[in-house]
Design a protein around this motif. Structure first.
Motif, PDB file in Angstrom:
ATOM      1  N   GLU A  61     -25.618  25.327 -21.042  1.00 37.46           N
ATOM      2  CA  GLU A  61     -24.596  24.506 -21.692  1.00 37.46           C
ATOM      3  C   GLU A  61     -25.218  23.727 -22.848  1.00 37.46           C
ATOM      4  OE1 GLU A  61     -21.752  20.644 -20.638  1.00 37.46           O
ATOM      5  OE2 GLU A  61     -22.782  21.737 -19.038  1.00 37.46           O
ATOM      6  N   ILE A  62     -24.549  23.738 -23.994  1.00 35.78           N
ATOM      7  CA  ILE A  62     -25.009  22.959 -25.146  1.00 35.78           C
ATOM      8  C   ILE A  62     -24.607  21.497 -24.937  1.00 35.78           C
ATOM      9  CG2 ILE A  62     -24.797  22.587 -27.627  1.00 35.78           C
ATOM     10  CD1 ILE A  62     -24.241  25.552 -27.938  1.00 35.78           C
ATOM     11  N   ARG A  63     -25.593  20.613 -25.044  1.00 35.97           N
ATOM     12  CA  ARG A  63     -25.331  19.190 -24.851  1.00 35.97           C
ATOM     13  C   ARG A  63     -25.761  18.420 -26.091  1.00 35.97           C
ATOM     14  NH1 ARG A  63     -26.883  18.129 -18.471  1.00 35.97           N
ATOM     15  NH2 ARG A  63     -26.011  20.097 -17.686  1.00 35.97           N
ATOM     16  N   GLN A  64     -25.016  17.372 -26.395  1.00 39.28           N
ATOM     17  CA  GLN A  64     -25.332  16.500 -27.520  1.00 39.28           C
ATOM     18  C   GLN A  64     -25.172  15.049 -27.082  1.00 39.28           C
ATOM     19  OE1 GLN A  64     -22.764  17.597 -30.793  1.00 39.28           O
ATOM     20  NE2 GLN A  64     -23.986  19.384 -31.325  1.00 39.28           N
ATOM     21  N   ALA A  65     -25.990  14.166 -27.674  1.00 38.09           N
ATOM     22  CA  ALA A  65     -25.893  12.746 -27.358  1.00 38.09           C
ATOM     23  C   ALA A  65     -26.570  11.941 -28.457  1.00 38.09           C
ATOM     24  CB  ALA A  65     -26.542  12.440 -26.005  1.00 38.09           C
ATOM     25  N   PRO A  66     -26.118  10.694 -28.661  1.00 34.42           N
ATOM     26  CA  PRO A  66     -26.812   9.800 -29.594  1.00 34.42           C
ATOM     27  C   PRO A  66     -28.058   9.207 -28.934  1.00 34.42           C
ATOM     28  CG  PRO A  66     -24.914   8.681 -28.652  1.00 34.42           C
ATOM     29  CD  PRO A  66     -24.893  10.080 -28.112  1.00 34.42           C
ATOM     30  N   PHE A  67     -29.110   9.046 -29.724  1.00 38.10           N
ATOM     31  CA  PHE A  67     -30.363   8.473 -29.236  1.00 38.10           C
ATOM     32  C   PHE A  67     -30.844   7.399 -30.210  1.00 38.10           C
ATOM     33  CE2 PHE A  67     -30.304  12.028 -26.489  1.00 38.10           C
ATOM     34  CZ  PHE A  67     -31.237  11.817 -25.473  1.00 38.10           C
ATOM     35  N   ILE A  68     -31.553   6.430 -29.659  1.00 35.33           N
ATOM     36  CA  ILE A  68     -32.214   5.425 -30.479  1.00 35.33           C
ATOM     37  C   ILE A  68     -33.610   5.936 -30.805  1.00 35.33           C
ATOM     38  CG2 ILE A  68     -33.184   3.101 -30.526  1.00 35.33           C
ATOM     39  CD1 ILE A  68     -30.828   2.249 -28.775  1.00 35.33           C
ATOM     40  N   GLU A  69     -33.853   6.211 -32.080  1.00 32.34           N
ATOM     41  CA  GLU A  69     -35.166   6.673 -32.524  1.00 32.34           C
ATOM     42  C   GLU A  69     -35.958   5.458 -33.001  1.00 32.34           C
ATOM     43  OE1 GLU A  69     -36.923  10.161 -35.379  1.00 32.34           O
ATOM     44  OE2 GLU A  69     -35.353   8.861 -36.199  1.00 32.34           O
ATOM     45  N   GLN A  70     -36.997   5.142 -32.246  1.00 26.87           N
ATOM     46  CA  GLN A  70     -37.825   3.968 -32.562  1.00 26.87           C
ATOM     47  C   GLN A  70     -39.279   4.345 -32.298  1.00 26.87           C
ATOM     48  OE1 GLN A  70     -36.486   0.416 -30.621  1.00 26.87           O
ATOM     49  NE2 GLN A  70     -37.881  -0.915 -31.729  1.00 26.87           N
ATOM     50  N   ARG A  71     -39.910   4.907 -33.291  1.00 21.76           N
ATOM     51  CA  ARG A  71     -41.250   5.480 -33.117  1.00 21.76           C
ATOM     52  C   ARG A  71     -42.340   4.420 -33.061  1.00 21.76           C
ATOM     53  NH1 ARG A  71     -40.732  10.997 -31.776  1.00 21.76           N
ATOM     54  NH2 ARG A  71     -38.980  11.857 -32.956  1.00 21.76           N
ATOM     55  N   GLU A  72     -42.014   3.191 -33.430  1.00 12.89           N
ATOM     56  CA  GLU A  72     -43.007   2.123 -33.363  1.00 12.89           C
ATOM     57  C   GLU A  72     -43.397   1.847 -31.910  1.00 12.89           C
ATOM     58  OE1 GLU A  72     -41.236  -0.549 -37.055  1.00 12.89           O
ATOM     59  OE2 GLU A  72     -40.843  -1.126 -34.989  1.00 12.89           O
ATOM     60  N   VAL A  73     -44.662   1.518 -31.700  1.00 14.57           N
ATOM     61  CA  VAL A  73     -45.119   1.081 -30.376  1.00 14.57           C
ATOM     62  C   VAL A  73     -44.916  -0.426 -30.283  1.00 14.57           C
ATOM     63  CG1 VAL A  73     -47.085   0.870 -28.816  1.00 14.57           C
ATOM     64  CG2 VAL A  73     -46.766   2.965 -30.151  1.00 14.57           C
ATOM     65  N   GLY A  74     -44.062  -0.845 -29.366  1.00 12.27           N
ATOM     66  CA  GLY A  74     -43.828  -2.272 -29.164  1.00 12.27           C
ATOM     67  C   GLY A  74     -44.870  -2.877 -28.250  1.00 12.27           C
ATOM     68  N   THR A  75     -44.835  -4.196 -28.134  1.00 13.56           N
ATOM     69  CA  THR A  75     -45.757  -4.922 -27.261  1.00 13.56           C
ATOM     70  C   THR A  75     -44.978  -5.648 -26.179  1.00 13.56           C
ATOM     71  OG1 THR A  75     -47.380  -5.280 -29.022  1.00 13.56           O
ATOM     72  CG2 THR A  75     -47.501  -6.751 -27.125  1.00 13.56           C
ATOM     73  N   LEU A  76     -45.312  -5.356 -24.941  1.00 12.60           N
ATOM     74  CA  LEU A  76     -44.828  -6.113 -23.799  1.00 12.60           C
ATOM     75  C   LEU A  76     -46.041  -6.815 -23.217  1.00 12.60           C
ATOM     76  CD1 LEU A  76     -42.519  -3.433 -22.125  1.00 12.60           C
ATOM     77  CD2 LEU A  76     -41.944  -5.089 -23.913  1.00 12.60           C
TER      78      LEU A  76
END
Length: 417
Positions: A61-76
């Motif tokens: 089955e072909i599936r599609q969805a919106p994604f948040i693209e955030q390639r930066e490495v954050g700091t926790l």
């Protein structure tokens, strides 16, 4: 202990009042900073994150969805100091637009690279400088994923930093909390956020507690203690990595699609939400906050229509308590596949622990996930699930093999540590 918890809840209520947060949904056309460019929602600076479309084929089955693209490495980053019993942690009462309740307990520093670089023109995230280039006092330091079902290639540096002589009065938005108190809060709804749970989970548990964990006298606590102190079984860790490699090898290859041309999604620059297929929506929101680095901004945010139920099952094998995780491919995982909680509410058992979370309030709009530890007794293992002792879970945690949901579910066990 109840008095301390009451004091903390009163403090969080004070921060909610101080923040005076407001979240207003707007049309994308009303934003001066965000727009549709090259098939994605992008910020005018090119920083922060993009909302992109992905397409893949699963089970034919072909599936599609919106994604948040955030390639930066954050700091926790979580600052700790020695306490009377175990460590005390400098927790941030942080306002996020997607949090249920508005304010939840976060790590000392929770910062994207864009915010640390002050792209927004405001103040730097609190205590972010303490983690830049820090080499001394680091008790834990690992790269961990965000939700691979909604983030594309996003990872965070999870850091626990020991600062023995840190100040007693860190300001109105931060407070020192002992592990003895914090562990009880981990089992309370909408209180300790996902990022704080991740840092705690990926640290050394005896160091957090200042003793051997799971000292309780009830049967389940004794089983947890025995599982934590059991020797790591020969070949088990290798089998985990092999299972993940097999899952990656069999996984589909996602490809980008224009976010404004996704099958089943309506898209309208003038409407609210910006796009939706009934199950997931992308909304544009304007946020006002008196306790964040800037007082007002707008941003896209993802919204799931239905709550999630995620179970970490446990069972006994030859008297030893084991926990079930499932190799899981997700389109957005940089590694392709990681270990997820073993069940999405499909198994029957005794609920040992339970908590509700509004995961990732900075990017998801009050999306509620219920995490449970589900006791299956001596049930036979399910096919495709990996059963690990707590000693094995603890050994694997810093190695970036558990997905965000698995870390949140496992953090429930720390409420008994």
């Amino acid at each position: 202990m109840p008095d301390l918890q009451h004091s903390l809840l009163a403090w969080i209520a004070e921060v909610v009042e101080r923040d005076a947060g407001q979240v207003e949904e707007i049309a994308l056309s009303q934003s001066s900073a965000w727009s549709l460019r090259e098939g994605a929602l992008r910020h005018e600076t090119g920083r922060y994150f993009n909302v992109v479309g992905l397409e893949w084929v699963k089970a034919g089955e072909i599936r599609q969805a919106p994604f948040i693209e955030q390639r930066e490495v954050g700091t926790l980053g979580l600052i700790a100091r020695p306490g009377r019993s175990g460590l005390d942690f400098l927790m941030h009462a942080k306002a996020e637009p997607g949090n249920v309740g508005g304010v939840q307990l976060a790590p000392t520093c929770q910062a994207t690279a864009s915010n640390a670089d002050r792209v927004h023109g405001g103040t730097p995230p609190p205590f972010s400088r303490e983690f830049l280039g820090a080499k001394e006092g680091i008790l834990a330091d690992s790269l961990q994923s965000e939700q691979g079902s909604r983030f594309l290639g996003k990872r965070n540096r999870n850091v626990l930093l020991l600062a023995p002589d840190w100040e007693d009065d860190p300001g109105p938005l931060h407070r020192w909390i002992s592990f003895a108190v914090l562990r009880d809060l981990l089992a309370q709804d909408f209180l300790v956020n996902t990022d704080a749970r991740s840092v705690l989970c990926t640290s050394d548990w005896p160091t957090l507690a200042g003793r051997a964990p799971f000292p309780g006298e009830d049967r389940f606590s004794r089983e947890l203690c025995a599982s934590f102190h059991a020797p790591v079984r020969s070949g088990v860790l290798e089998e985990v990595f092999s299972a993940l490699e097999r899952a990656r090898a069999a996984s589909p290859a996602p490809r980008p699609v224009p976010v404004d041309a996704m099958a089943g999604f309506g898209f309208d620059l003038e409407s609210q939400p910006v796009m939706s297929d009934g199950a997931v929506a992308v909304r544009q929101i304007r946020v006002r906050s008196r306790t964040r680095e800037v007082a007002e901004w707008d941003q896209p945010i993802l919204d799931l229509a239905a709550p999630q139920l995620l179970d970490l099952p446990c069972r006994r094998q030859e008297g030893l308590l084991l926990f079930g995780y499932r190799p899981c491919w997700e389109p957005g995982l940089l590694a392709g596949a990681e270990l997820a909680p073993g069940s999405a509410g499909t198994l029957d058992g005794t609920v040992r622990l339970e908590v509700r979370q509004s995961d990732e309030g900075g990017r998801f709009h009050r999306d509620i996930a219920t995490y449970r530890v589900l006791d299956l007794g001596t049930a036979e293992p399910e096919e495709g699930m990996l059963w690990l002792t707590l000693a094995e879970v603890h050994a694997l945690m810093p190695r970036g093999v558990f997905n965000n949901e698995a870390r949140s579910a496992t953090s429930l066990l720390l409420s008994l540590a």
